[in-house]
Motif scaffolding. Structure first.
Motif, PDB file in Angstrom:
ATOM      1  N   PRO A   1       0.817  -1.227   0.000  1.00  0.00           N
ATOM      2  CA  PRO A   1       0.000   0.000   0.000  1.00  0.00           C
ATOM      3  C   PRO A   1       0.846   1.271   0.000  1.00  0.00           C
ATOM      4  N   PRO A   2       0.527   2.235  -0.880  1.00  0.00           N
ATOM      5  CA  PRO A   2       1.246   3.522  -0.884  1.00  0.00           C
ATOM      6  C   PRO A   2       0.967   4.309   0.394  1.00  0.00           C
ATOM      7  N   ARG A   3       1.947   5.120   0.791  1.00  0.00           N
ATOM      8  CA  ARG A   3       1.804   5.988   1.961  1.00  0.00           C
ATOM      9  C   ARG A   3       2.133   7.422   1.531  1.00  0.00           C
ATOM     10  N   ARG A   4       1.189   8.076   0.915  1.00  0.00           N
ATOM     11  CA  ARG A   4       1.436   9.420   0.379  1.00  0.00           C
ATOM     12  C   ARG A   4       1.497  10.489   1.462  1.00  0.00           C
ATOM     13  N   GLU A   5       1.047  10.146   2.670  1.00  0.00           N
ATOM     14  CA  GLU A   5       1.064  11.147   3.732  1.00  0.00           C
ATOM     15  C   GLU A   5       2.463  11.344   4.310  1.00  0.00           C
ATOM     16  N   THR A   6       3.404  10.471   3.935  1.00  0.00           N
ATOM     17  CA  THR A   6       4.760  10.522   4.485  1.00  0.00           C
ATOM     18  C   THR A   6       5.707  11.168   3.479  1.00  0.00           C
ATOM     19  N   THR A   7       6.449  12.169   3.899  1.00  0.00           N
ATOM     20  CA  THR A   7       7.390  12.871   3.013  1.00  0.00           C
ATOM     21  C   THR A   7       8.661  12.050   2.826  1.00  0.00           C
ATOM     22  N   GLY A   8       9.006  11.799   1.566  1.00  0.00           N
ATOM     23  CA  GLY A   8      10.160  10.946   1.276  1.00  0.00           C
ATOM     24  C   GLY A   8      11.457  11.485   1.836  1.00  0.00           C
ATOM     25  N   SER A   9      11.690  12.793   1.698  1.00  0.00           N
ATOM     26  CA  SER A   9      12.946  13.357   2.185  1.00  0.00           C
ATOM     27  C   SER A   9      13.011  13.346   3.707  1.00  0.00           C
ATOM     28  N   ASP A  10      11.857  13.482   4.369  1.00  0.00           N
ATOM     29  CA  ASP A  10      11.853  13.434   5.837  1.00  0.00           C
ATOM     30  C   ASP A  10      12.267  12.050   6.336  1.00  0.00           C
ATOM     31  N   LEU A  11      11.791  11.008   5.663  1.00  0.00           N
ATOM     32  CA  LEU A  11      12.138   9.644   6.078  1.00  0.00           C
ATOM     33  C   LEU A  11      13.641   9.409   5.977  1.00  0.00           C
TER      34      LEU A  11
ATOM     35  N   GLY B   1      14.237   7.451 -10.944  1.00  0.00           N
ATOM     36  CA  GLY B   1      14.550   7.211  -9.536  1.00  0.00           C
ATOM     37  C   GLY B   1      15.894   6.558  -9.303  1.00  0.00           C
ATOM     38  N   LEU B   2      16.558   6.113 -10.379  1.00  0.00           N
ATOM     39  CA  LEU B   2      17.884   5.511 -10.213  1.00  0.00           C
ATOM     40  C   LEU B   2      18.898   6.501  -9.648  1.00  0.00           C
ATOM     41  N   SER B   3      18.602   7.789  -9.741  1.00  0.00           N
ATOM     42  CA  SER B   3      19.498   8.782  -9.143  1.00  0.00           C
ATOM     43  C   SER B   3      19.593   8.615  -7.629  1.00  0.00           C
ATOM     44  N   LEU B   4      18.638   7.900  -7.029  1.00  0.00           N
ATOM     45  CA  LEU B   4      18.613   7.694  -5.583  1.00  0.00           C
ATOM     46  C   LEU B   4      19.416   6.484  -5.135  1.00  0.00           C
TER      47      LEU B   4
ATOM     48  N   ASP C   1      10.781  13.503  -2.641  1.00  0.00           N
ATOM     49  CA  ASP C   1       9.433  13.987  -2.377  1.00  0.00           C
ATOM     50  C   ASP C   1       8.501  13.757  -3.567  1.00  0.00           C
ATOM     51  N   VAL C   2       9.028  13.906  -4.775  1.00  0.00           N
ATOM     52  CA  VAL C   2       8.217  13.640  -5.962  1.00  0.00           C
ATOM     53  C   VAL C   2       7.793  12.176  -6.001  1.00  0.00           C
ATOM     54  N   ARG C   3       8.698  11.294  -5.644  1.00  0.00           N
ATOM     55  CA  ARG C   3       8.368   9.864  -5.667  1.00  0.00           C
ATOM     56  C   ARG C   3       7.305   9.538  -4.618  1.00  0.00           C
TER      57      ARG C   3
ATOM     58  N   VAL D   1      24.917  14.455  -1.146  1.00  0.00           N
ATOM     59  CA  VAL D   1      24.066  13.700  -2.065  1.00  0.00           C
ATOM     60  C   VAL D   1      22.595  13.836  -1.666  1.00  0.00           C
ATOM     61  N   PHE D   2      22.319  13.838  -0.362  1.00  0.00           N
ATOM     62  CA  PHE D   2      20.940  13.974   0.101  1.00  0.00           C
ATOM     63  C   PHE D   2      20.333  15.297  -0.362  1.00  0.00           C
ATOM     64  N   ARG D   3      21.082  16.372  -0.239  1.00  0.00           N
ATOM     65  CA  ARG D   3      20.564  17.677  -0.679  1.00  0.00           C
ATOM     66  C   ARG D   3      20.259  17.654  -2.174  1.00  0.00           C
ATOM     67  N   ARG D   4      21.069  16.961  -2.926  1.00  0.00           N
ATOM     68  CA  ARG D   4      20.887  16.931  -4.379  1.00  0.00           C
ATOM     69  C   ARG D   4      19.629  16.157  -4.796  1.00  0.00           C
ATOM     70  N   VAL D   5      19.250  15.143  -4.037  1.00  0.00           N
ATOM     71  CA  VAL D   5      18.137  14.281  -4.449  1.00  0.00           C
ATOM     72  C   VAL D   5      16.880  14.488  -3.613  1.00  0.00           C
TER      73      VAL D   5
END
Length: 502
Positions: A129-139, A265-268, A182-184, A173-177
């Motif tokens: 199940p997707p979890r859109r309420e969670t921010t990817g960069s925050d995780l 997403g391979l940039s990640l 978040d888009v993902r 690297v984190f700042r760059r991606v």
């Protein structure tokens, strides 16, 4: 039941009782910073959650949750009447030799199994199940903060310079991606995943790779980008020198997931694999505190940290095209080259035969009619190859394009594609005598290619060798062909390797 001998396995959070054909698991009455099993209700809830998470992917392992009850006479029963004094997860027992770390250790994790593994994980993620309420960069940011805090207290065990380098490199690297993360999340690729997807949590049931023991005690830790979930296994495979298997898993995953978003997403992946290796380093240091006589833990931690740094500094991306008539071994060569090209776990291998089958919605081994190989269809297939290559190269990842490339108008577009992406281009043209090619295709089975002897002869009649591509004699063994190809490629001659502790 049956009074068979019982083996008892102790872990930091559970006790597992292994009888003849059944395994029984109870949670320990413990509380750590990251989990809490300190009450009977919490232990019950976590076992129910463990069953809920794992049974869909491993129905042949997970059965049910039973109460341990005490009767009026004080005797204990499994699933009996009376007061519930503990709870047990009942599972079918499997042979430990079939766990994937054991399979890999005895050299049995072959190409077929690696490809199936990528397919199984792709299917697992599609149903998560997707979890859109969670921010990817925050995780990911929270995980990095935890790592940096932990490493700051470990400089006496790890090299202080490496700890500092890892902090600065990972944050860069984190700042760059961060925006990509978040888009993902918005696109639905942050899901309730397995959370602990390494070799020891995958087992062969029959010959089928089966995921088990998903992380159940923390929904935040179990929620992540699907590529971060996959990255644990990719890192694990490369750490034990199975770079080829890691590359096959990735390529199989991308093909079966069939999501264009994953190409961007391979940039990640460099950051994701790096974090997974860094977590291994942290845990090894923590474990060493309680096992001072284990001389392998601290060197292993340093090896993981070296690997984590290597992931963050990948070689530059490349575009490689492999062409030539059917039977020259283009796909075999691509699979040999891919693990050593660019960022770990190696280049994405785009094969025209597979893209054509996907275009028609058939399985890779299904045979297509001759009409599926007309000029119009060929143009569509080549457009798909170029579009995917563009997305992958834009993500900083390398690509190998595997097709005959018999048409000059298709070949001339490739150097421009590389220039647009700011990467180097190399064209490899494989050649061999017609008699060799006819023999090879006539003996081929279990392959996505539909080419036969008639096709090979037709190709030979219309073939023109591109002057700007490097010709490679493919009449010998695959290893001989690979050695020739490597001598003519730009960039590093061998795979990017993460330091492995031994």
């Amino acid at each position: 039941p049956g009074r068979a001998p019982v083996e008892v396995v102790h872990t930091h959070g559970a006790i597992v009782f292994l009888s003849d054909r059944t395994a029984y698991k109870i949670k320990r009455d413990v509380r750590y910073d990251y989990l809490d099993f300190s009450t009977l209700q919490k232990r019950h809830d976590m076992l129910v959650r463990e069953l809920e998470l794992n049974a869909p992917a491993a129905p042949s392992i997970y059965r049910d949750v039973l109460a341990v009850t005490r009767d009026k006479g004080g005797r204990l029963h499994l699933g009996g009447k009376g007061e519930a004094v503990e709870w047990v997860l009942r599972m079918h027992r499997f042979d430990a030799v079939d766990e994937l770390d054991k399979v890999a250790g005895r050299g049995a994790l072959d190409d077929r199994l690696a490809a199936r593994l990528g397919e199984v994980i792709a299917q697992y993620h599609v149903t998560s199940p997707p979890r859109r309420e969670t921010t990817g960069s925050d995780l990911i940011g929270a995980i990095l903060d935890e790592l940096h805090t932990a490493f700051a207290a470990m400089t006496s065990k790890l090299e202080a310079d490496q700890v500092g380098q890892y902090r600065s490199a990972s944050e860069r690297v984190f700042r760059r991606v961060a925006d990509t993360l978040d888009v993902r999340r918005k696109d639905g690729h942050v899901r309730r995943c397995h959370g602990d997807l390494h070799l020891r949590n995958i087992v062969l049931i029959g010959s089928e790779p089966t995921l088990f023991d998903a992380l159940e005690f923390d929904e935040t830790l179990g929620t992540c980008d699907v590529l971060y979930d996959l990255a644990f296994l990719l890192m694990d495979l490369r750490h034990i020198d199975l770079a080829r298997a890691a590359n096959i898993v990735l390529n199989s995953y991308l093909f079966h997931a069939a999501s264009p978003d994953h190409l961007a997403g391979l940039s990640l992946l460099p950051l994701f694999q790096s974090i997974r290796a860094a977590i291994r380093a942290m845990v090894a240091v923590q474990t060493a505190r309680f096992n001072p006589d284990d001389d392998l833990l601290l060197p292993g931690a340093r090896g993981y940290l070296s690997g984590a740094l290597a992931f963050l500094n990948p070689p530059p991306a490349q575009l490689i095209a492999i062409g030539g008539p059917s039977g020259t071994g283009k796909t075999v060569l691509a699979a040999l080259l891919a693990p050593g090209i660019g960022a770990a776990p190696g280049a994405v291998h785009l094969r025209s035969d597979l893209e054509r089958k996907a275009l028609f919605g058939v399985a890779p081994l299904s045979r297509l009619p001759g009409s599926a190989y007309g000029p119009g269809v060929n143009a569509r297939v080549h457009n798909i190859l170029r579009d995917k290559a563009c997305a992958i190269l834009s993500a900083g990842h390398s690509v190998i394009l595997d097709a005959t490339w018999l048409d000059e108008e298709e070949r001339v577009l490739l150097p421009a594609l590389a220039r647009q992406a700011g990467v180097t281009f190399a064209g490899l043209w494989l050649r061999a005598d017609l008699e060799i090619l006819e023999t090879r295709v006539s003996k081929r089975c279990g392959d996505a290619s539909d080419a036969d002897v008639t096709v090979v002869r037709r190709q030979a009649e219309r073939m023109s060798v591109p002057a700007s591509w490097t010709q490679v004699d493919a009449s010998g063994s695959p290893d001989e062909t690979c050695r020739q190809a490597l001598r003519n490629l730009t960039g590093p001659p061998g795979p990017q390797t993460a330091t492995r502790s031994r």
